[in-house]
Every structure is written in structure tokens, then in C-alpha cells.
Design a protein around this motif. Sequence first.
Motif, PDB file in Angstrom:
ATOM      1  N   ALA A  24       0.878  -1.069  -0.131  1.00  0.00           N
ATOM      2  CA  ALA A  24      -0.001  -0.022  -0.473  1.00  0.00           C
ATOM      3  C   ALA A  24       0.935   1.556  -0.100  1.00  0.00           C
ATOM      4  O   ALA A  24       0.679   2.336  -0.417  1.00  0.00           O
ATOM      5  CB  ALA A  24      -1.021   0.028   1.109  1.00  0.00           C
ATOM      6  N   ALA A  53      -3.884  -4.027  -3.403  1.00  0.00           N
ATOM      7  CA  ALA A  53      -2.437  -3.716  -2.495  1.00  0.00           C
ATOM      8  C   ALA A  53      -2.316  -4.471  -1.504  1.00  0.00           C
ATOM      9  O   ALA A  53      -3.060  -5.505  -1.158  1.00  0.00           O
ATOM     10  CB  ALA A  53      -2.268  -2.208  -2.060  1.00  0.00           C
ATOM     11  N   VAL A  99      -1.034  -5.653   2.822  1.00  0.00           N
ATOM     12  CA  VAL A  99      -0.977  -4.559   4.017  1.00  0.00           C
ATOM     13  C   VAL A  99      -0.472  -5.587   4.853  1.00  0.00           C
ATOM     14  O   VAL A  99      -1.138  -6.487   5.554  1.00  0.00           O
ATOM     15  CB  VAL A  99      -2.278  -4.094   4.622  1.00  0.00           C
ATOM     16  CG1 VAL A  99      -1.709  -3.153   6.005  1.00  0.00           C
ATOM     17  CG2 VAL A  99      -2.557  -3.309   3.414  1.00  0.00           C
ATOM     18  N   ARG A 142      -6.965  -2.403   2.391  1.00  0.00           N
ATOM     19  CA  ARG A 142      -5.774  -1.901   1.955  1.00  0.00           C
ATOM     20  C   ARG A 142      -5.733  -0.656   0.810  1.00  0.00           C
ATOM     21  O   ARG A 142      -5.023   0.022   0.809  1.00  0.00           O
ATOM     22  CB  ARG A 142      -5.620  -2.553   0.398  1.00  0.00           C
ATOM     23  CG  ARG A 142      -6.237  -3.204   0.243  1.00  0.00           C
ATOM     24  CD  ARG A 142      -6.817  -3.985  -1.104  1.00  0.00           C
ATOM     25  NE  ARG A 142      -7.595  -5.149  -1.485  1.00  0.00           N
ATOM     26  CZ  ARG A 142      -8.524  -5.815  -1.111  1.00  0.00           C
ATOM     27  NH1 ARG A 142      -8.387  -6.620  -0.317  1.00  0.00           N
ATOM     28  NH2 ARG A 142      -9.497  -5.981  -1.816  1.00  0.00           N
ATOM     29  N   ASN A 143      -7.512  -0.717   0.647  1.00  0.00           N
ATOM     30  CA  ASN A 143      -7.829   0.468  -0.660  1.00  0.00           C
ATOM     31  C   ASN A 143      -7.648   2.326   1.014  1.00  0.00           C
ATOM     32  O   ASN A 143      -6.820   3.051   0.233  1.00  0.00           O
ATOM     33  CB  ASN A 143      -8.283   0.377  -0.585  1.00  0.00           C
ATOM     34  CG  ASN A 143      -8.652  -0.633  -1.906  1.00  0.00           C
ATOM     35  OD1 ASN A 143      -8.296  -0.375  -3.143  1.00  0.00           O
ATOM     36  ND2 ASN A 143      -9.113  -1.737  -1.745  1.00  0.00           N
ATOM     37  N   GLN A 156      -5.844   2.301   3.557  1.00  0.00           N
ATOM     38  CA  GLN A 156      -4.385   2.318   3.907  1.00  0.00           C
ATOM     39  C   GLN A 156      -3.108   3.259   2.431  1.00  0.00           C
ATOM     40  O   GLN A 156      -2.997   4.185   2.792  1.00  0.00           O
ATOM     41  CB  GLN A 156      -3.666   1.031   4.021  1.00  0.00           C
ATOM     42  CG  GLN A 156      -2.119   1.360   4.194  1.00  0.00           C
ATOM     43  CD  GLN A 156      -2.227   1.378   5.563  1.00  0.00           C
ATOM     44  OE1 GLN A 156      -3.978   1.119   6.822  1.00  0.00           O
ATOM     45  NE2 GLN A 156      -1.094   0.785   6.290  1.00  0.00           N
ATOM     46  N   THR A 157      -4.436   2.571   1.077  1.00  0.00           N
ATOM     47  CA  THR A 157      -3.290   3.038  -0.051  1.00  0.00           C
ATOM     48  C   THR A 157      -3.362   4.369  -0.113  1.00  0.00           C
ATOM     49  O   THR A 157      -2.857   5.427  -0.314  1.00  0.00           O
ATOM     50  CB  THR A 157      -3.789   2.458  -1.366  1.00  0.00           C
ATOM     51  OG1 THR A 157      -3.551   1.225  -0.937  1.00  0.00           O
ATOM     52  CG2 THR A 157      -3.096   2.751  -2.429  1.00  0.00           C
ATOM     53  N   GLU A 190      -2.020   6.683   2.359  1.00  0.00           N
ATOM     54  CA  GLU A 190      -0.036   6.902   1.481  1.00  0.00           C
ATOM     55  C   GLU A 190      -0.042   7.891   1.159  1.00  0.00           C
ATOM     56  O   GLU A 190       0.914   8.666   0.812  1.00  0.00           O
ATOM     57  CB  GLU A 190      -0.119   6.352   1.802  1.00  0.00           C
ATOM     58  CG  GLU A 190       0.037   4.544   2.684  1.00  0.00           C
ATOM     59  CD  GLU A 190       1.873   4.698   3.298  1.00  0.00           C
ATOM     60  OE1 GLU A 190       2.169   5.585   3.156  1.00  0.00           O
ATOM     61  OE2 GLU A 190       1.655   3.487   4.408  1.00  0.00           O
ATOM     62  N   SER A 200      -9.577   4.867  -4.844  1.00  0.00           N
ATOM     63  CA  SER A 200      -9.123   3.099  -4.129  1.00  0.00           C
ATOM     64  C   SER A 200     -10.222   2.220  -3.733  1.00  0.00           C
ATOM     65  O   SER A 200     -10.650   2.801  -2.894  1.00  0.00           O
ATOM     66  CB  SER A 200      -7.871   3.229  -3.879  1.00  0.00           C
ATOM     67  OG  SER A 200      -7.611   1.851  -3.820  1.00  0.00           O
ATOM     68  N   ASP A 210     -13.770  -3.625   1.793  1.00  0.00           N
ATOM     69  CA  ASP A 210     -12.240  -3.638   1.848  1.00  0.00           C
ATOM     70  C   ASP A 210     -11.693  -3.842   2.964  1.00  0.00           C
ATOM     71  O   ASP A 210     -11.377  -2.671   4.115  1.00  0.00           O
ATOM     72  CB  ASP A 210     -12.054  -2.417   1.739  1.00  0.00           C
ATOM     73  CG  ASP A 210     -10.384  -1.224   1.808  1.00  0.00           C
ATOM     74  OD1 ASP A 210      -9.615  -2.707   1.482  1.00  0.00           O
ATOM     75  OD2 ASP A 210     -10.265  -0.712   2.075  1.00  0.00           O
ATOM     76  N   CYS A 264      -2.398   0.159  11.036  1.00  0.00           N
ATOM     77  CA  CYS A 264      -3.188   0.056  10.085  1.00  0.00           C
ATOM     78  C   CYS A 264      -3.974   0.492  10.692  1.00  0.00           C
ATOM     79  O   CYS A 264      -5.539  -0.436  10.758  1.00  0.00           O
ATOM     80  CB  CYS A 264      -3.220  -1.578   9.464  1.00  0.00           C
ATOM     81  SG  CYS A 264      -1.787  -2.007   8.924  1.00  0.00           S
ATOM     82  N   ARG A 310      -8.036   1.960  -9.059  1.00  0.00           N
ATOM     83  CA  ARG A 310      -7.382   3.205  -8.629  1.00  0.00           C
ATOM     84  C   ARG A 310      -7.506   4.342  -9.637  1.00  0.00           C
ATOM     85  O   ARG A 310      -8.122   3.882 -10.895  1.00  0.00           O
ATOM     86  CB  ARG A 310      -6.587   3.021  -8.190  1.00  0.00           C
ATOM     87  CG  ARG A 310      -5.946   1.607  -6.992  1.00  0.00           C
ATOM     88  CD  ARG A 310      -4.744   1.793  -6.560  1.00  0.00           C
ATOM     89  NE  ARG A 310      -4.059   0.584  -6.253  1.00  0.00           N
ATOM     90  CZ  ARG A 310      -3.695  -0.909  -7.022  1.00  0.00           C
ATOM     91  NH1 ARG A 310      -2.871  -0.505  -7.663  1.00  0.00           N
ATOM     92  NH2 ARG A 310      -2.745  -1.773  -6.253  1.00  0.00           N
TER      93      ARG A 310
END
Length: 457
Positions: free
Chosen positions: A316, A349, A351, A362-363, A365-366, A369, A386, A393, A425, A451
Motif C-alpha cells: 500500500a 495492494a 498491507v 488496503r484501499n 491505507q493506500t 499513503e 481506491s 475493503d 493500519c 484506483r
Amino acid sequence: MATQTVARADAEQIWQAAINAVDPQRLLAAAPADLLGPLPAGRVVVVGAGKAAAGMAAGIAANLRQRGLPPERLAGLVSVPAGCGRRIERIEVRQTRPAGANLPTPQVVTTTAEMLVQLGSLGPDDLAVALITGGGSALLAAPRVGVTLEDKIAVARFLSARGAGIVELNTVRRAASAVKAGGLARASTAGRLVVLVLSDVIGDPLDLIASGPCMPTPANPQAALDVLQRFGAIAAGIAPRLVDLLNEDIASGCCLPSGAGSGPDWTTPFGCHVEHRIVGNNDTAVDAAVAKAQRLGYEVSVQHALAGGGPETHGARVVGIRLAAQARALARATQADRRLRAGIEGGEATVALPPDHGLGGRNQQTVLETVVALEGDWPAGLVVASVGTDGEDGPTDAAGGVIDAAVAAHLGAEPQAASQAISRCDSLPLLERAGGLIRTGPTGTNVADVRIVLVRP
């Protein structure tokens, strides 16, 4: 309407177009009428598992009805998560696990056993249809002798928490199962088995989608052990009985029974001819998102997901940093010529969860980031989203995350909050407060993630 509000509304239209494009019933309605080949003289039994299995079953029932199959010659059973159920004449749709909990349950095991019995009751004049979709690994479960359901759950939880991707997870699942790695197909005594696949694994490897329940490729005990070793499961004492069995497999040269041929079309030891057909995948969703963005007036850069790679390419943080760099480049170009621009890509992605992790996916978190990578410099007119095409998710009720100027400003008021949420997370509570969650509910499909980066002048 303000530029930022328009951009976020555009992003929502784009991700919804991606999800709609992989609606399983719509995909099958658009497929050739003879998708299943000639109608059999005998019965048709439909089995399947995954988030899209109910929609695919509805599409198959409609296809067979239009082709004149008498209703009494159709039967079936499919396994889906809670929230994906529906009524289909002659095909039971059973909700066998809770939403947001991608792990097998005792009901999954019972349902799988019933499917195997149905397939084993068929004769050479009958047709079997298997519907294999994303999420199927947790919805189709028959632990091999010596392995318990608890072992399988412990391994899946541990590997997921350590950041293992779908390829690593399913490599182990195949070696721990009697129904995966071709086990479902080998149970069929029908004359033909047609396998329809809606792929959630990048590159469409048929032996890994839902762990390949109808592929003849044997499970690989050495590869499974390597995954367990690499992610620390053996050192942590996770599922020691499975580890012992894998070592015994290697020592004995054991492999699963083979069929005639090793590709997607093969013949089982019972003489059932198996054929695989992919009806949709991540590219299907990405292409629909691109088309929608273009209709909205965006100049689009597209990146179809590439198979392979690990956290160094699909983590991610790596993805979020890449999206931030793309956002900067698109924003500079739009500032210069006032043209609408978009970047759209597919993938999934990964994690790695810390021991004291919070709640997120994961989305989510992306996109956090991406915010951190832009260091408080959120370009005007920028939206980054995302989204999971399945509406799930991680273990949350959100499908993903979206950041626009308003969300970025809210996050900027708590300078350390995003970094702290990333480290634990724990993205969901922060994005919920900031108005950055995407909630679609269960979509009844699954082809990994899409994304979106949009910039308006």
C-alpha cells in the motif's frame, strides 16, 4: 457546482461504471447463447462459490430458460457471503459466511460437501456447471485428511496479517484442501463440466483463482512450505499438522491425481470433460472506468495491473507514493493547459498488520499513503480514490477510500493523524471522521481493485 465537488462526483461515476461492468448477470447476458455448449439429454447441475456466484447463477438460469431447458432438469447450489444472497428458481443460493470476514466457516464445509455429492450423482448424459469467482477460496472448503478447519483459518489469518497476497494465500490453501487444486472437478461424474470464471487474480491464473478447484494442476507442497516459512508461520507454530503433512508430501513425492492433459481443458479419471471459460476480470473493470472517464471529458492515462511482484511493488505504501507522483504530474499539466486529466489503474495492494492494529483495509491505507506522500500539498481540483469492486475493503463495511480537497484539509488539521493511522493500519476511523470512506455495500462481484486519480482545473 464547485470544481472539487464535480471531481468527486465524477470519481464516483467512474468507480461505479467499473463495478457495473463486472456485474456477473450482465456479463453472462452479453455472452454467446451457446456459452455452455449443446444442451445435454439429461440434467444440468450448477455449483459454485464466490462473491459473484449468485449473479452468475441467475445468468445461467436465464440462459438455460431461454434455450428451452425444462425447469425440472435444473438443480444447483452456490456458496456466497452474507449480503450476496438472492432467490433463483431451482438453484439454492446459500449465504455461508458473514460479510467482511473472508474465512471459511462450518457452514461452508457443509455446503461444499453437498456440492460434491451433487456432482457425484451425475451421469454421462448430464452437464455440470461450476461458477468460480473472487472470494471463492473461503466459500469452498474441504480440509484434506489430517487438516482441520481451525488449521485453515489460523493459516489464512496469519498470512493475511503478515501482508501475504492472494497468490501466496492460495498456494497454501491448495495444498491444505481436498476440493481445491482440481478436487471439485474430480468429483464430477457428468459427461461434461463447464467452468465459468470471473477472475479476481491479476493475470487470470486459473489454478489460483479460488485456488483452482477445477484445474488439474497439482498442489505444490514445497511452494506452500516456502510461503509459510517466508512469512514466519512455521516459526510462530501456526498449523503444525499442516506443516508435517506438507513435509510428508515432499518426502513421498506425493501429488494430486492427474487428468488427461494439464491445461484448462482436460478429462478427469471419471471421464468428465472439463472446459474453462473466463467471463470477466480486472481489465474489464478498468476498461469500463477508462471509457466512463473519457465520456466525462478526461484525458486518461491507463495502467492495467501486472501479475507478479510482492510488497516492493504492490504494498500500500509503494502504491500510495506512486499515485502521489502521478497526481503531481497530472496537476502540473492541467495547471498549464486547463485540460481535465485522469489516471486509472487496476490491482490489489497488500498491507502487513502490526500486532496492535486497528481497523481498515488496503484501499483505505493506500489513499492515506497518498496524502502523506503529498506532504500537505494537495493540488487544487485533485481527487484520489481506491475501491474494491466487491464492496469489501479488509474486515470493514467500506469498499475503499477517497480523498478530495475537503478530506485532505480535514486530515491536514491533524498533521500526525494520517501517519499514526497508517502505522497501526487504523485508517477507517480517521477517514470516516474526514468524510473519505467509500461505501457501496456488497456488490455481488469481485475482480480486485480500481484506483482513480482525477484532476480538474
